[in-house]
Design a protein around this motif. Structure first.
Motif, PDB file in Angstrom:
ATOM      1  N   ILE A  13       0.860  -1.185   0.000  1.00 17.42           N
ATOM      2  CA  ILE A  13       0.000   0.000   0.000  1.00 17.42           C
ATOM      3  C   ILE A  13       0.891   1.228   0.000  1.00 17.42           C
ATOM      4  CG2 ILE A  13      -1.796   1.280   1.221  1.00 17.42           C
ATOM      5  CD1 ILE A  13      -2.707  -1.394   2.453  1.00 17.42           C
ATOM      6  N   ASN A  14       0.784   2.008  -1.057  1.00 15.38           N
ATOM      7  CA  ASN A  14       1.636   3.193  -1.223  1.00 15.38           C
ATOM      8  C   ASN A  14       3.117   2.883  -0.987  1.00 15.38           C
ATOM      9  OD1 ASN A  14      -0.412   4.876  -2.022  1.00 15.38           O
ATOM     10  ND2 ASN A  14      -0.756   5.754   0.011  1.00 15.38           N
ATOM     11  N   GLY A  15       3.541   1.750  -1.530  1.00 14.14           N
ATOM     12  CA  GLY A  15       4.945   1.375  -1.478  1.00 14.14           C
ATOM     13  C   GLY A  15       5.379   0.608  -0.243  1.00 14.14           C
ATOM     14  N   GLU A  16       4.493   0.464   0.747  1.00  5.81           N
ATOM     15  CA  GLU A  16       4.842  -0.209   2.003  1.00  5.81           C
ATOM     16  C   GLU A  16       4.311  -1.637   2.020  1.00  5.81           C
ATOM     17  OE1 GLU A  16       4.374   0.438   6.870  1.00  5.81           O
ATOM     18  OE2 GLU A  16       3.393   1.813   5.449  1.00  5.81           O
ATOM     19  N   ILE A  17       5.166  -2.575   2.358  1.00  4.93           N
ATOM     20  CA  ILE A  17       4.762  -3.981   2.467  1.00  4.93           C
ATOM     21  C   ILE A  17       4.025  -4.182   3.786  1.00  4.93           C
ATOM     22  CG2 ILE A  17       5.558  -6.369   2.578  1.00  4.93           C
ATOM     23  CD1 ILE A  17       8.059  -5.431   0.998  1.00  4.93           C
ATOM     24  N   LEU A  18       2.807  -4.703   3.715  1.00  4.61           N
ATOM     25  CA  LEU A  18       1.965  -4.848   4.898  1.00  4.61           C
ATOM     26  C   LEU A  18       1.237  -6.184   4.867  1.00  4.61           C
ATOM     27  CD1 LEU A  18       0.373  -1.279   4.782  1.00  4.61           C
ATOM     28  CD2 LEU A  18       2.026  -2.081   6.500  1.00  4.61           C
ATOM     29  N   PRO A  19       0.719  -6.646   6.021  1.00  9.10           N
ATOM     30  CA  PRO A  19      -0.138  -7.840   6.017  1.00  9.10           C
ATOM     31  C   PRO A  19      -1.362  -7.599   5.125  1.00  9.10           C
ATOM     32  CG  PRO A  19       0.497  -7.240   8.250  1.00  9.10           C
ATOM     33  CD  PRO A  19       0.919  -6.101   7.382  1.00  9.10           C
ATOM     34  N   ALA A  20      -1.797  -8.629   4.431  1.00 11.22           N
ATOM     35  CA  ALA A  20      -2.894  -8.496   3.482  1.00 11.22           C
ATOM     36  C   ALA A  20      -4.176  -7.980   4.131  1.00 11.22           C
ATOM     37  CB  ALA A  20      -3.152  -9.836   2.804  1.00 11.22           C
ATOM     38  N   GLU A  21      -4.338  -8.236   5.429  1.00  6.25           N
ATOM     39  CA  GLU A  21      -5.544  -7.782   6.127  1.00  6.25           C
ATOM     40  C   GLU A  21      -5.695  -6.261   6.087  1.00  6.25           C
ATOM     41  OE1 GLU A  21      -3.265  -9.852   7.412  1.00  6.25           O
ATOM     42  OE2 GLU A  21      -4.401 -11.738   7.252  1.00  6.25           O
ATOM     43  N   MET A  22      -4.600  -5.563   5.857  1.00  4.76           N
ATOM     44  CA  MET A  22      -4.648  -4.102   5.822  1.00  4.76           C
ATOM     45  C   MET A  22      -5.423  -3.580   4.613  1.00  4.76           C
ATOM     46  SD  MET A  22      -3.266  -2.900   8.515  1.00  4.76           S
ATOM     47  CE  MET A  22      -3.028  -1.182   8.046  1.00  4.76           C
ATOM     48  N   LEU A  23      -5.655  -4.428   3.633  1.00  4.42           N
ATOM     49  CA  LEU A  23      -6.449  -4.016   2.468  1.00  4.42           C
ATOM     50  C   LEU A  23      -7.857  -3.603   2.883  1.00  4.42           C
ATOM     51  CD1 LEU A  23      -5.442  -6.830  -0.046  1.00  4.42           C
ATOM     52  CD2 LEU A  23      -4.871  -4.406  -0.294  1.00  4.42           C
ATOM     53  N   ASN A  24      -8.383  -4.275   3.910  1.00  2.33           N
ATOM     54  CA  ASN A  24      -9.766  -4.018   4.330  1.00  2.33           C
ATOM     55  C   ASN A  24      -9.982  -2.586   4.811  1.00  2.33           C
ATOM     56  OD1 ASN A  24     -10.629  -6.676   3.780  1.00  2.33           O
ATOM     57  ND2 ASN A  24      -9.765  -7.381   5.724  1.00  2.33           N
ATOM     58  N   LYS A  25      -8.911  -1.915   5.151  1.00  2.00           N
ATOM     59  CA  LYS A  25      -9.002  -0.521   5.570  1.00  2.00           C
ATOM     60  C   LYS A  25      -9.511   0.365   4.430  1.00  2.00           C
ATOM     61  CE  LYS A  25      -6.004   3.263   7.181  1.00  2.00           C
ATOM     62  NZ  LYS A  25      -4.609   3.649   7.518  1.00  2.00           N
ATOM     63  N   TYR A  26      -9.378  -0.148   3.195  1.00  2.00           N
ATOM     64  CA  TYR A  26      -9.732   0.662   2.027  1.00  2.00           C
ATOM     65  C   TYR A  26     -10.984   0.143   1.319  1.00  2.00           C
ATOM     66  CZ  TYR A  26      -5.138   2.504   2.946  1.00  2.00           C
ATOM     67  OH  TYR A  26      -4.052   3.084   3.569  1.00  2.00           O
ATOM     68  N   SER A  27     -11.857  -0.494   2.075  1.00  2.00           N
ATOM     69  CA  SER A  27     -13.103  -1.013   1.505  1.00  2.00           C
ATOM     70  C   SER A  27     -14.210   0.033   1.447  1.00  2.00           C
ATOM     71  CB  SER A  27     -13.580  -2.234   2.308  1.00  2.00           C
ATOM     72  OG  SER A  27     -13.782  -1.882   3.665  1.00  2.00           O
ATOM     73  N   ASP A  28     -13.912   1.236   1.911  1.00  2.00           N
ATOM     74  CA  ASP A  28     -14.900   2.322   1.922  1.00  2.00           C
ATOM     75  C   ASP A  28     -15.410   2.600   0.508  1.00  2.00           C
ATOM     76  OD1 ASP A  28     -16.204   4.899   2.096  1.00  2.00           O
ATOM     77  OD2 ASP A  28     -15.183   5.182   4.016  1.00  2.00           O
ATOM     78  N   GLU A  29     -16.724   2.725   0.385  1.00  2.00           N
ATOM     79  CA  GLU A  29     -17.332   2.949  -0.932  1.00  2.00           C
ATOM     80  C   GLU A  29     -17.096   4.348  -1.479  1.00  2.00           C
ATOM     81  OE1 GLU A  29     -21.420   1.832  -0.984  1.00  2.00           O
ATOM     82  OE2 GLU A  29     -21.029  -0.243  -0.368  1.00  2.00           O
ATOM     83  N   LYS A  30     -16.456   5.214  -0.693  1.00  2.00           N
ATOM     84  CA  LYS A  30     -16.183   6.568  -1.194  1.00  2.00           C
ATOM     85  C   LYS A  30     -15.157   6.557  -2.319  1.00  2.00           C
ATOM     86  CE  LYS A  30     -12.400   7.866   1.969  1.00  2.00           C
ATOM     87  NZ  LYS A  30     -11.986   8.756   3.056  1.00  2.00           N
TER      88      LYS A  30
END
Length: 279
Positions: A13-30
């Motif tokens: 995410i934005n160049g940073e390697i993170l646990p895949a669970e962090m994707l859920n932070k961006y599930s916002d429909e906005k």
């Protein structure tokens, strides 16, 4: 937005390697999400520059300029494969847009590479009255994706073919479609479809083989007039169609289809070999 198609343990995410669970932070429909799914073969992103150009174009049509550079995205694709210990897979690149904000996400996308048996026999397709809201922009559309999944499952189909209000076939739910008659090959005009990268290379192969490519819409009731049909896409290359609704086609044994498949596979092999020093 959901990330149910992620199968990796790590994301970027934005160049940073993170646990895949962090994707859920961006599930916002906005967010509006432009994306590309890139096939990785032996660690090499197939037709990478074409994917980058299309992603850049999609973002420009919605917001402004794509912020991540060609080189940085290429490096991140290499990294996402490394941290998930994969050299043959599909990587999904998403650019989330909200007002002036841009967020770039990469994850390993669920993939299915057809078996040789499916290429040898051809696959089943069905039709559905459905169209993309803007076929020339590769955007996430949750309701569209859900409908494609539902119809595919209900009909036991490999792929669905989209049909417009005039009963004309435009494209596949996740692919482009071609019809063969003699030594002429027919496919939908660009303005009606998502301009698939595989689609363009297939057209190039057809032309090099000496086949005339005609861009026109084909009606459902014209299917029986054709000798063969095939669909094209990132994970499937060129796949012969055996059945479309009640119509049966002997596509896998059609000599034109076979030559196109062989020509495209040779093109891919040459690309991978030519880019093996760039890994």
């Amino acid at each position: 937005m959901t990330f149910e198609d992620n199968i990796g343990t790590k994301c970027i995410i934005n160049g940073e390697i993170l646990p895949a669970e962090m994707l859920n932070k961006y599930s916002d429909e906005k967010y509006t999400a432009c994306y590309e799914v890139i096939r990785i073969i032996d660690g090499i992103p197939l037709f990478y520059d074409d994917h980058f150009t299309r992603l850049k174009s999609s973002v420009q049509k919605i917001q402004n300029e794509l912020e991540i550079s060609n080189k940085d995205l290429r490096n991140q694709i290499t990294k996402i494969c490394e941290v998930n210990n994969l050299v043959n897979c599909n990587v999904k690149v998403l650019v989330l847009l909200y007002e002036k904000e841009q967020i770039t996400l990469l994850h390993i996308n669920k993939f299915y590479y057809p078996s040789q048996k499916e290429y040898d026999s051809g696959v089943k397709c069905c039709t559905i009255k459905l169209s993309r809201s803007n076929p020339n922009i590769k955007m996430i559309n949750i309701s569209y994706k859900a409908e494609i999944k539902r119809v595919t499952a209900e009909n036991g189909a490999f792929e669905v073919l989209l049909v417009d209000d005039n009963n004309k076939i435009t494209e596949g739910g996740k692919s482009n479609v071609f019809f063969v008659k003699g030594e002429k090959i027919y496919t939908s005009p660009e303005e009606y479809v998502l301009k698939g990268i595989t689609r363009q290379y297939i057209i190039d192969v057809c032309v090099k083989l000496g086949y005339e490519v005609i861009e026109t819409l084909i009606s459902v009731d014209q299917i029986s007039n054709f000798d063969a049909a095939f669909i094209t896409g990132t994970s499937i290359n060129a796949m012969p169609i055996k059945i479309i609704d009640q119509y049966t086609l002997n596509s896998s044994e059609n000599i034109v289809t076979q030559k196109v498949m062989k020509g495209y596979n040779s093109l891919v092999a040459a690309y991978i070999e030519g880019n093996s020093n760039k890994k």
